[in-house]
Scaffold this active site. Structure first.
Site, mmCIF file in Angstrom:
data_model
loop_
_atom_site.group_PDB
_atom_site.id
_atom_site.type_symbol
_atom_site.label_atom_id
_atom_site.label_comp_id
_atom_site.label_asym_id
_atom_site.label_seq_id
_atom_site.Cartn_x
_atom_site.Cartn_y
_atom_site.Cartn_z
ATOM 1 C CB THR A 1 -2.676 -0.046 -3.651
ATOM 2 O OG1 THR A 1 -1.289 0.185 -3.396
ATOM 3 C CG2 THR A 1 -3.487 0.748 -2.637
ATOM 4 C CE LYS B 1 0.643 3.891 -5.759
ATOM 5 N NZ LYS B 1 0.572 2.865 -6.808
ATOM 6 C CD GLU C 1 6.078 -10.527 -11.955
ATOM 7 O OE1 GLU C 1 7.189 -10.243 -12.409
ATOM 8 O OE2 GLU C 1 5.519 -11.633 -12.084
ATOM 9 C CG ASP D 1 1.464 1.654 -12.158
ATOM 10 O OD1 ASP D 1 1.621 0.797 -11.256
ATOM 11 O OD2 ASP D 1 2.387 2.012 -12.911
ATOM 12 C CG PHE E 1 4.100 8.294 -0.400
ATOM 13 C CD1 PHE E 1 3.060 9.175 -0.626
ATOM 14 C CD2 PHE E 1 4.332 7.304 -1.355
ATOM 15 C CE1 PHE E 1 2.267 9.087 -1.775
ATOM 16 C CE2 PHE E 1 3.543 7.197 -2.510
ATOM 17 C CZ PHE E 1 2.516 8.099 -2.707
ATOM 18 N N GLY E 2 7.440 8.364 -0.726
ATOM 19 C CA GLY E 2 8.138 8.151 -1.997
ATOM 20 C C GLY E 2 9.161 9.251 -2.293
ATOM 21 C CG HIS F 1 1.002 12.544 -9.392
ATOM 22 N ND1 HIS F 1 1.337 13.242 -8.258
ATOM 23 C CD2 HIS F 1 1.376 11.253 -9.147
ATOM 24 C CE1 HIS F 1 1.905 12.435 -7.390
ATOM 25 N NE2 HIS F 1 1.933 11.219 -7.905
HETATM 26 P P1 IMP Z 1 3.521 1.761 -8.126
HETATM 27 O O1 IMP Z 1 2.449 2.659 -8.678
HETATM 28 O O2 IMP Z 1 3.016 0.851 -7.087
HETATM 29 O O3 IMP Z 1 4.321 1.124 -9.203
HETATM 30 O O4 IMP Z 1 4.557 2.674 -7.311
HETATM 31 C C1 IMP Z 1 4.585 4.018 -7.460
HETATM 32 C C2 IMP Z 1 5.876 4.584 -6.862
HETATM 33 O O5 IMP Z 1 6.049 5.894 -7.422
HETATM 34 C C3 IMP Z 1 5.764 4.785 -5.366
HETATM 35 O O6 IMP Z 1 6.308 3.727 -4.644
HETATM 36 C C4 IMP Z 1 6.581 6.053 -5.170
HETATM 37 O O7 IMP Z 1 7.921 5.738 -5.114
HETATM 38 C C5 IMP Z 1 6.354 6.827 -6.433
HETATM 39 N N1 IMP Z 1 5.218 7.749 -6.270
HETATM 40 C C6 IMP Z 1 3.964 7.639 -6.793
HETATM 41 N N2 IMP Z 1 3.197 8.651 -6.395
HETATM 42 C C7 IMP Z 1 3.961 9.402 -5.583
HETATM 43 C C8 IMP Z 1 3.681 10.581 -4.842
HETATM 44 O O8 IMP Z 1 2.579 11.127 -4.803
HETATM 45 N N3 IMP Z 1 4.726 11.073 -4.151
HETATM 46 C C9 IMP Z 1 5.969 10.503 -4.146
HETATM 47 N N4 IMP Z 1 6.260 9.384 -4.789
HETATM 48 C C10 IMP Z 1 5.251 8.835 -5.514
#
Ligand code: IMP
Length: 203
Positions: free
Chosen positions: A13, A18, A45, A74, A157-158, A185
């Site tokens: 990543t 993360k 991607e 993911d 975050f997120g 999670h």
């Molecule tokens: P990906 O796994 O790179 O596709 O992106 C996962 C996306 O899910 C992140 O950019 C966050 O927006 C959201 N996400 C995943 N885990 C968390 C978390 O622990 N807290 C808040 N948002 C999360």
């Protein structure tokens, strides 16, 4: 500098949040580096239809270019009232170039008419562990909860400022990292991974 007393793991990543969480949860026995230290490795991607598809893809590609364990995370938020959205599109909900503030705003907008327990959903995390280009094991973690009507808290975050896990009254963004990881999670999936790695898997 590499610490030879520690086991090494490459997290596939470029998401620093993360990486920080994986380091905090796995603890000091693991040296976790991510793709920011490996500009030579390709970006993958996320074309999969599920979290598991994407985690497998990222782990397999990364591990074809790395000597040792590669882990891919993911993850995302599924909201029942939105048919599981944002789901695998959590990072790109408001568009491919959208930032997380725009994603959170869109989520609140889509849930504007939805009240109380109808705002239920879950965070999901799938971790794929790979070596030599092959995925050897997949770990899952979920946490149920509800989406708040507005953002609360400044940690995490997120979507953390919008999510109250079941049994709690604070959002993840109002918790310390330790409190979040005990429920999250990612924390749950990483406990399973840690048990597997310390239970005899060798790098
Ligand atoms: P990906 O796994 O790179 O596709 O992106 C996962 C996306 O899910 C992140 O950019 C966050 O927006 C959201 N996400 C995943 N885990 C968390 C978390 O622990 N807290 C808040 N948002 C999360």
């Amino acid at each position: 500098m590499t610490d030879v007393s520690k086991q090494r793991l490459l997290l596939a990543t470029r998401n620093a949040h993360k990486t920080r969480e994986v380091r905090e949860i796995l603890g000091g026995d693991w040296e976790v580096e991510d793709l920011t230290a490996r500009p030579d490795l390709p970006d993958v991607e996320e074309t999969g239809a599920t979290f598991e598809d994407n985690a497998r893809l990222k782990a397999a590609v990364g591990s074809a270019h790395y000597d040792g364990w590669v882990l891919a995370d993911d993850s995302g938020l599924e909201v029942d009232a939105l048919g599981g959205a944002p789901g695998v599109r959590s990072a790109r909900y408001a568009g491919d170039d959208a930032d997380m503030a725009a994603n959170r705003t869109l989520l609140l907008e889509r849930l504007r008419e939805v009240r109380g327990k109808e705002r239920a959903g879950r965070f999901r995390c799938v971790l794929a562990l790979a070596k030599g280009g092959e995925v050897v094991r997949v770990f899952h973690g979920t946490v149920e909860g509800v989406v708040t009507p507005s953002e609360r808290g400044s940690g995490g975050f997120g979507y953390d400022a919008l999510f109250v896990p079941e049994g709690a009254c604070r959002t993840f963004a109002e918790m310390t990292g330790e409190q979040k990881h005990a429920l999250s999670h990612r924390g749950r999936a990483l406990v399973a991974l840690g048990a597997y790695l310390t239970g005899g898997a060798t790098a």
